[in-house]
Design an enzyme around this catalytic site. Structure first.
Site, PDB file in Angstrom:
ATOM      1  N   ASP A 206       0.828  -1.204   0.000  1.00 51.98           N
ATOM      2  CA  ASP A 206       0.000   0.000   0.000  1.00 51.98           C
ATOM      3  C   ASP A 206       0.862   1.253   0.000  1.00 51.98           C
ATOM      4  OD1 ASP A 206      -2.289   1.842   0.812  1.00 51.98           O
ATOM      5  OD2 ASP A 206      -3.282  -0.110   0.856  1.00 51.98           O
ATOM      6  N   HIS A 245      -3.710   5.089   4.509  1.00 57.14           N
ATOM      7  CA  HIS A 245      -4.472   3.894   4.148  1.00 57.14           C
ATOM      8  C   HIS A 245      -3.783   2.616   4.576  1.00 57.14           C
ATOM      9  CE1 HIS A 245      -6.202   0.942   1.221  1.00 57.14           C
ATOM     10  NE2 HIS A 245      -7.300   1.543   1.567  1.00 57.14           N
ATOM     11  N   SER A 397     -13.219   0.029   6.888  1.00 58.56           N
ATOM     12  CA  SER A 397     -12.113   0.072   5.955  1.00 58.56           C
ATOM     13  C   SER A 397     -12.200  -1.096   5.015  1.00 58.56           C
ATOM     14  CB  SER A 397     -10.783   0.085   6.677  1.00 58.56           C
ATOM     15  OG  SER A 397      -9.782   0.337   5.718  1.00 58.56           O
TER      16      SER A 397
END
Ligand code: NAG
Ligand code: NAG
Ligand code: NAG
Ligand code: NAG
Length: 793
Positions: A206, A245, A397
């Site tokens: 990520d 994130h 999420s």
């Protein structure tokens, strides 16, 4: 990447300034394959005025060269230099790396077999015309739609809600029975059995993760971490408020439990790392490096990104990333196969279809969809046939890290599981019931319910660990490729017109690749039609299961072709493949025509790739006396074929709970007898299976009961304490027990009554003496016997 806790949301466009850019941007980097080691590769590089700057993750013999005679950035492909590299003896393959912002993929996806020969073939096949680069789009969950109905939370499992003291655990409805009808992902039974992800390594691919986050630091694993964007070992995100994130995803997997920070991860003792790769340009090399990074150390890779979910992109992994997947499943985890968990897409508002995304569409990824707290389809959800299962994730999420956490728990229960075992266990235990409020469930040829929205249903951690413990590795994967049907057929021009074609399949009977029990099915389709988004494509199996390979995509008005695109479906899993397969192409005219004539609207060719086994794949260790469990299994395919060889059918929620806590309980066998196999009915928590009477409410003292006996409690109604070893809930703990955390726990072996803790005795068994709250056999020196604390009550 925005978002934090508040739910603000934006699709992150990773490359800067891409909106208007359509040109390909080539670099002076070349991925090459050189056998014989790094020094040989370095010499080959020097010969061409290049330097060897990197190996590519753990990919065998793959290196990255930077060539100084080539422009660092150019819109021109350096054909000349690529050819020179390829012509060199020691260089087996070379491909110039380039960034590209929008790409229509016309190449093949994965679909190769899993042998070294096929690997070599793939690596020798050179770069595909469609290059490897793209921009990635983060699949971050948008906030729930405003019309989301409030969940019904009349029933909550009180023990679950209080299981951890972490301040935000109460908010983690997807773990503590807070979804509609008291549902959750059933993680508590796994925790209670001690499975917390210890010894399992998960890496989040990520925008980085924060190693010193107070709720992650103790689980942070630098060996599972890397910063590809800045080329160092520290995955700390760039602190500009937009790179949270990855850290959030990491917390969902492995936030530490039992402390005063935040909430808890699904696998609160897993080792967690992060590969920072989305905060910069993404190309094939970057993806492959991340996907193959330390593949013998990292067990699970979690990815929540992919090609743009704009409803018109058809895109997949480039040659290096494809190779990373293939080598990952063949060589990763010491040969058991890397586990790649993928979020299935957020393009719902563009009516995208995740079967146009070559990552979720791959057989090597566990593609995970999302459900809301109310058990519904979130508005951003993309429907497709390649989705395997679902996690609750709306408003919190991404779905992939929650699935990665559950998989970490499952690997804790059985580290021997292969990548295919994990897919079997996931789909066999996922539950349609909590998501039954959405339409669109179909029952396949082996009696499993499956949906284009949710795959096989909501993941169930308790059932997964239970099944994992009893699992035997599935037999070798066979890959049967049918002949190519290349008779050109016209797609009808009128709205609603349907093209029907069928194929008689013998599933490679008599060959070494014969398939009798299906796993994934790929259907490679080549067609032209404008607009491409106006088509719907359906595939039906000999068992009559109809899987929609492509729904119409109204945004896809300019696309005009699929070129051997491998649509994938998991809906036929367990079925027998022999017989007639039908492909139907429907012209829905859903997308506005771009004004092109339909004269070239044709299906040019199609072909099936059948993955599966020759032998019955599922064999379970019978529930062991005293330690095993009798539920949570339920491979309905097997059960329906060989009823007696399968010791348990996963048919009732409370049955599973019962067998996890009380291995000797016989209610699972009973419910197996009483339910039709394959099971399609369940008793919800708060009810038990009452034979003819069906599901009956538990006794008022229980919140959840074990089954058969209404007052055999799993956990207790408010104001009651659970005596775990008796499965009884009482308003006050009896003698011999002390009160702790809403349970009654046994006093130490010699105390007949205790206070506050097991060893703080207040009365002793006969012939023992109380001394400093301990029960002792004789009075220590310097003391004398005052009173024998025998129990005279
Ligand atoms: C799990 O993590 C907690 C908190 O860091 C620690 O106290 C505990 O010992 C760990 N348990 C296992 C089984 O590793
Ligand atoms: C894993 O494999 C080892 C070696 O074959 C075996 O001893 C062990 O019992 C297996 N574990 C499980 C949970 O199946
Ligand atoms: C497949 O097509 C054939 C011929 O059109 C038809 O008879 C058969 O019923 C179809 N099968 C399914 C499952 O729809
Ligand atoms: C009760 O829970 C607290 C944390 O909530 C824990 O520290 C304590 O050890 C628990 N007591 C018992 C006896 O399990």
């Amino acid at each position: 990447m925005r978002g934090g806790g508040g739910g603000g949301w934006a699709v992150l466009v990773v490359l800067a300034g891409v909106a208007a850019v359509t040109a390909v941007e080539y670099t002076n980097q070349f991925a090459v394959v050189v056998a014989g080691g790094r020094e040989r590769a370095a010499r080959a590089a020097a010969k061409h005025g290049c330097s060897l700057v990197d190996s590519i993750g753990d990919l065998t013999d793959h290196y990255l060269f930077e060539c100084h005679t080539v422009h660092k950035r150019s819109t021109q492909h350096s054909r000349h230099h690529t050819d020179r590299l390829r012509e060199t003896d020691e260089i087996l393959w070379a491909d110039q790396q380039y960034y590209k912002t929008r790409r229509k993929r016309d190449g093949a996806g994965d679909g190769g077999g899993l042998t070294e020969e096929l690997l070599n073939e793939i690596s020798d096949s050179g770069p595909s015309a469609a290059g490897p680069l793209r921009r990635a789009t983060l699949k971050e969950d948008p906030p729930p739609a405003p019309q989301e109905p409030p969940p019904q939370t009349e029933f909550r499992r009180s023990t679950a809600a209080d299981y951890w003291p972490d301040p935000l655990f109460k908010e983690q409805w997807y773990l503590n029975g807070g979804a509609r009808d008291g549902s959750d992902m059933n993680v508590l039974p796994a925790w209670q059995q001690g499975y917390r992800g210890q010894g399992v390594v998960v890496s989040i691919l990520d925008d980085g993760i924060q190693p010193n986050h107070p709720d992650l630091a103790a689980n942070y694993d630098g060996r599972a971490s890397l910063d590809i964007n800045d080329d160092d070992d520290d995955p700390t995100p760039r602190d500009d408020g937009f790179n949270r994130h990855g850290t959030r995803c990491a917390g969902e997997v492995a936030a530490i439990a039992g402390n005063q920070y935040c909430g808890v991860g699904v696998a609160p003792n897993a080792s967690i790392g992060g590969v920072r790769m989305l905060d910069g340009g993404v190309n094939d090399y970057v993806e492959a490096k991340a996907l193959s990074y330390r593949r013998n150390y990292i067990d699970v890779y979690s990815a929540s990104w992919g090609p743009e979910d704009d409803g018109k992109t058809v895109d997949g992994p480039g040659p290096l990333a494809r190779r990373a997947f293939i080598e990952g499943v063949l060589k990763g985890r010491g040969g058991k196969g890397s586990i790649f968990v993928w979020a299935s897409g957020n393009g719902g508002r563009y009516v995208d279809n995740c079967n146009c995304d070559g990552y979720t569409n791959s057989i090597f990824t566990l593609s995970i969809s999302s459900a809301t707290q109310g058990g519904k389809k979130p508005w951003y959800l993309e429907e497709c046939a390649s989705t395997l299962a679902t996690t609750y994730s709306s408003g919190t999420s991404a779905s992939a890290p929650l699935a990665a956490g559950i998989i970490a728990l499952t690997l804790g229960a059985n580290p021997n599981l292969t990548w295919r075992d994990m897919q079997y266990i996931t789909l066999m235990t996922s539950r349609p019931e909590p998501l039954a409020h959405e339409l669109g469930w179909l029952t396949n040829g082996v009696g499993r319910k499956v949906s284009h929205k949710f795959g096989y249903g909501l993941m169930d951690a308790g059932a997964m660990v239970d099944l994992a413990r009893r699992w035997h590795t599935v037999p070798t994967q066979h890959i049967c490729i049918t002949p190519l049907d290349s008779r050109t057929r016209r797609i009808p021009a009128e709205e609603g017109g349907e093209l029907h074609t069928s194929m008689e399949v013998n599933a490679c009977q008599g060959s070494p690749q014969s398939v009798n029990f299906l796993e994934h099915v790929q259907c490679k389709v080549t067609l032209t039609h404008v607009p491409r988004g106006g088509l719907r494509i359906l595939l039906s199996s000999p068992s009559g299961t109809v899987s929609t390979l492509l729904f119409e995509r109204p945004q896809d008005v300019l696309g005009s072709s699929f070129d051997r695109w491998p649509f994938m479906s998991v809906h036929f899993w367990g079925e027998r493949p022999e017989g007639v397969w039908n492909l139907t192409v429907v012209n829905t005219k859903a997308a506005a025509s771009a004004g092109t004539s339909s004269s070239d609207s044709v299906l040019k060719e199609w072909q099936l790739i059948l993955y599966g086994t020759e032998q019955e794949p599922v064999h379970l260790t019978p529930a062991e006396q005293g330690t095993g469990s009798d539920a949570g299994a339920g491979h309905s395919a097997v059960v329906s074929r060989s009823e007696d060889s399968s010791p348990g059918v996963y048919c009732s929620r409370s049955c599973v709970l019962a067998c996890q806590s009380q291995p000797a309980a016989d209610m699972c066998k009973r419910c197996r007898d009483h339910y039709e196999s394959p099971c399609q009915r369940w008793c919800d928590p708060g009810t038990y299976y009452g034979g003819e009477a069906g599901c009956q409410p538990c006794h008022a003292t229980c919140a959840t009961c074990l089954g058969r006996l209404a007052n055999q409690c799993m956990d207790c109604a408010a104001g009651h304490y659970l005596i775990a070893d008796l499965s009884v809930c009482v308003p006050a703990c009896p003698d011999g027990y002390f009160t702790a955390n809403e349970t009654c726990q046994s006093c130490g072996p010699h105390c007949t009554a205790c206070d506050g803790s097991a060893n703080h005795c207040v009365s002793c068994a006969p012939h023992l003496f109380l001394h400093n709250s301990q029960c002792v056999a004789s009075c220590p020196a310097g003391t004398y016997r005052l009173q024998q604390r025998s129990v005279g009550r």
